[in-house]
Design an enzyme around this catalytic site. Structure first.
Site, mmCIF file in Angstrom:
data_model
loop_
_atom_site.group_PDB
_atom_site.id
_atom_site.type_symbol
_atom_site.label_atom_id
_atom_site.label_comp_id
_atom_site.label_asym_id
_atom_site.label_seq_id
_atom_site.Cartn_x
_atom_site.Cartn_y
_atom_site.Cartn_z
ATOM 1 N N SER A 595 -1.250 -4.787 -3.800
ATOM 2 C CA SER A 595 -2.817 -4.386 -3.401
ATOM 3 C C SER A 595 -3.473 -5.153 -4.583
ATOM 4 C CB SER A 595 -2.891 -2.972 -3.405
ATOM 5 O OG SER A 595 -4.178 -2.395 -2.981
ATOM 6 N N ASP A 670 -2.049 -2.957 8.411
ATOM 7 C CA ASP A 670 -2.716 -2.567 7.037
ATOM 8 C C ASP A 670 -4.175 -1.994 7.593
ATOM 9 O OD1 ASP A 670 -3.613 -1.821 4.528
ATOM 10 O OD2 ASP A 670 -2.415 -3.571 3.644
ATOM 11 N N HIS A 702 -0.374 -0.066 4.647
ATOM 12 C CA HIS A 702 -0.443 -0.654 3.382
ATOM 13 C C HIS A 702 0.795 -0.501 2.552
ATOM 14 C CE1 HIS A 702 -2.823 -2.446 0.082
ATOM 15 N NE2 HIS A 702 -2.930 -1.497 -0.720
#
Length: 725
Positions: A595, A670, A702
């Site tokens: 991320s 995601d 995600h």
């Protein structure tokens, strides 16, 4: 002669140590991801009961859910309050009403996004054991018992409802709810993700009113995410406001159950705002709410008359950078409308403040170059506040108590490490969830003076298993960058580490605003993957760069308007510092992250191409133009106001600098950091004629998990590191 004997003895000791390590098992991927060898136990589902002498706890018995009643003084189980076997319900969560005569339990719960969910709810009469299924088993969201125990409010199909339990009558409060247009009583995607909220309604203290937030997201652009699997892939479209785009228009309303009328609360004329919090004060006639402007550099606290909707500003806080709501989300109203307690970073560190009901400051309760991370509770009778802070170190979290006047501060948890606290409503007891970097969770029942009554969980079995594996302790360190900034880090070395060898290093990074990876707390599964890499001869290191949390406002806000710049400089500085150590092979330093960490690892490899040899980026942001309004604009303003802040440190901008080995991983499902980020980075890398490796996980979100996914992912990353570092 003595010196010879000492050297001989030392050689024997070293030999014995190496023999002991050799007899221990290596940390294998199978043990971590398939066998769950390093999973720790906890005590979950604890709710304190009203008399203060008991608490309830969730457990599973013979595969069925149970809620048991525990005696505080003895720590022993006294009764089964809810028995899933008898009810025929395998529930996953529960809550009691105020007088503990009823419980609300949920089963067949399915997640929607990170915090949102829906499920089948039952109301259980604790005296008779009779259960009442709500809405004939239709899945609903956020079912909540009224304070007078007679009703349950919930959200279904974007509308707000309540049920009268006596006759099972359903009352529909709103009728305009519509997918991708209007949401009543539940948060939209971006509020849920960035303001940490899903439920957006609250019962009044007397149970006669419901305040709720309405989201009109009609004009918010849609994101189209394809779902793979059917003969023809399906489109999943949801409203996602990317930076600079239109947000949902939000408003606050109060529904009166008696008159069946809904009152609009006045939040001002400006519509491009955020209304992320509502609170009932000490009565049902006054609703408090928070308003943030679009750039989030001004926070206003309002009090509204729930009968007329008229409101007044009682407090305003502004900043040249931003006012971080999530970081200062501690607003507690005192009984009888005597005032409120809040936290703020206004003096440079997050501290506790006491205000009267008109917003006038009565006292700043805590002060110092350290941060209050959580207000655990306010004991009004004893005139005390319990809170957790970083006073000992940004790496530690300890429980303290202090008088409302700021005096008589007392530390209740002197042991170094991380303490998370669940305190009883009467402030006589608390449960301490405690761990360190090298010791798994211990859960204890304690008196409010810090005396331990009983150990509820000590993870003894896990501790014994750990002793059979060749593990080294996580070591903390710090170093200075070229500009004199001190950064904190940790290091995991091979169990058979010797300074006479040179080792490759893999750095692990997250690095986003307010985050903190370098803490004295148990790390879990990802840490054990790092231990596996250590067992294969790598040193694993993590450095918290500028912009991270626990060290005050200036340190955290230093990256404002230019994300990626200082953070990347600091990771490069960390790699150079490591490369200067005699036991590090400076030609073999890699970095990985997920991320924000994937964003950081990508930038670090490109901008630090003379330092880093290899990088892995999992689900990375590759341009902040593709991320959401609330998060991105908080730190960068809008693209219209600060285009350079969006583009200068986008990995897409720097693909021409790639020299090392790069692995890019993303899930196509995601909903948070869209697969679009990786698609555009791949396009840019191809255009720049750069070779790299990439992998996508169909329909994974995600977190990239489900079925065999986690095992596959970490196997692949391990193989890449072994091949490329």
């Amino acid at each position: 002669m003595n010196q010879i004997r000492i050297l001989a003895l030392l050689a024997i000791v070293i030999c014995v140590c190496f023999q002991a390590i050799a007899q221990q098992k290596k940390v294998s991927l199978e043990a971590i991801f398939k066998e769950g060898v390093f999973s720790q136990k906890s005590v979950r589902g604890i709710n304190w009961m009203k008399d203060g002498q008991y608490y309830s706890s969730f457990k599973r018995e013979n595969g069925a859910s149970q809620v048991v009643k525990m005696n505080v003084s003895t720590g022993e189980e006294e009764a089964i309050l809810i028995d899933g076997n008898k009810l025929g319900i395998n529930f996953s969560s529960y809550s009691f009403n105020n007088d503990e005569t009823k419980a609300l339990v949920a089963t067949e719960v399915e997640s929607i996004y990170r915090r949102s969910s829906k499920g089948i709810f039952y109301v259980v009469d604790l005296a008779t054991g009779v259960s009442q299924k709500l809405m004939d088993g239709e899945k609903i969201s956020y079912a909540t018992l009224s304070p007078d125990n007679t009703k349950v409010a919930f959200v279904k199909d974007n509308n707000l409802y309540y049920i009268t339990l006596e006759n099972n009558e359903v009352h529909q409060i709103t009728t305009d709810g519509k997918w991708n247009h209007i949401i009543n009583g539940a948060a939209d995607w971006v509020y849920e993700e960035e303001f940490s909220m899903a439920q957006a309604f609250k019962w009044s203290p007397d149970g006669q009113k419901i305040a709720f937030i309405r989201f009109d997201e009609t004009d918010v652009p849609e994101y189209n995410m394809q779902v793979w699997g059917p003969l023809y892939p399906q489109d999943y479209k949801f409203k996602y406001p990317k930076a600079g785009e239109k947000n949902a228009e939000v408003s606050i309303h109060v529904f009166d159950l008696g008159s069946e009328e809904t009152t609009l609360v006045d939040a001002g004329k400006e519509k491009d705002i955020y209304l992320p919090r509502i609170y009932w004060t000490g009565d049902s006639e006054t609703l408090a709410f928070i308003r943030l402007n679009r750039l989030q550099n001004q926070l206003d606290l309002f009090h509204a008359n729930t009968s007329t909707g008229e409101s007044k500003t009682v407090l305003t806080e502004s900043s040249e950078t931003y006012v971080d709501l999530n970081y200062n989300d501690n607003l507690l109203y005192l009984a009888d409308n005597k005032g409120f307690i809040r936290t703020s970073e206004q003096d440079g560190f997050k501290h506790i403040y006491h205000h009267d009901m008109n917003g006038k400051l009565i006292a700043q309760i805590t002060k110092g170059d350290w941060e209050v991370t959580e207000v655990v509770g306010v004991d009004e009778k004893g005139k005390k506040i319990y809170y957790i802070s970083t006073e000992k170190s940004p790496l530690e979290r300890n429980l303290y108590t202090v008088k409302l006047n700021g005096k008589s501060k007392t530390e209740l948890t002197p042991a170094l490490g991380t303490h998370s606290i669940n305190m009883s409503p009467d402030f006589k007891y608390y449960i301490d969830y405690y761990s360190t970097a090298n010791n798994p969770l211990t859960v204890t029942l304690n008196t409010s003076k810090g005396e331990t009554i009983k150990v509820l969980e000590d993870n003894h079995d896990l501790t014994e298993r750990l002793e059979t594996y060749a593990l080294s302790d996580k070591e903390f360190f710090d170093f200075e960058t070229v500009d004199g900034t001190t950064l904190n880090g940790y290091m995991i070395k091979p169990a058979d580490f010797t300074e006479s060898k040179q080792y490759p290093v893999l750095m692990y990074v997250y690095g986003g605003p307010g985050s903190e990876n370098v803490k004295n707390s148990w790390g879990g599964t990802r840490d054990f993957w790092h231990h596996h890499l250590a067992s294969e001869g790598y040193i694993v290191v993590c450095v918290d760069n500028r912009g991270t949390g626990g060290r005050g406002r200036d340190f955290k806000h230093s990256t404002y308007a230019n994300l990626g710049d200082l953070e990347t400089q600091d990771q490069i500085a960390g790699a150079k510092y490591l490369g200067s150590l005699p036991y590090v092979d400076a030609t073999r330093i890699g970095i990985w992250g997920w991320s924000y960490g994937g964003y950081m690892s990508s930038l670090s490899l490109m901008l630090g191409n003379d330092v880093f040899k290899t990088a892995i980026a999992v689900a990375p942001v590759t341009t902040w133009r593709y991320y959401d309004t609330i998060y991105t604009e908080r730190y960068l303003q809008t693209p219209q106001l600060n285009a350079a802040g969006y583009d200068d440190f986008s990995p897409i901008t720097h693909v021409d600098k790639l020299k090392g080995n790069f692995l890019l991983i993303h899930g196509t499902g995601d909903d948070n950091v869209h697969f679009q980020n990786s698609v555009d980075l791949v396009n840019a890398l191809v255009a720049a004629d750069k070779q790299f490796e990439t992998f996508y996980y169909p329909n994974r979100n995600h977190g990239i998990y489900g079925g065999n996914t986690t095992w596959h992912l970490y196997n692949m990353m391990t193989d890449f590191i072994k091949r490329k570092l």
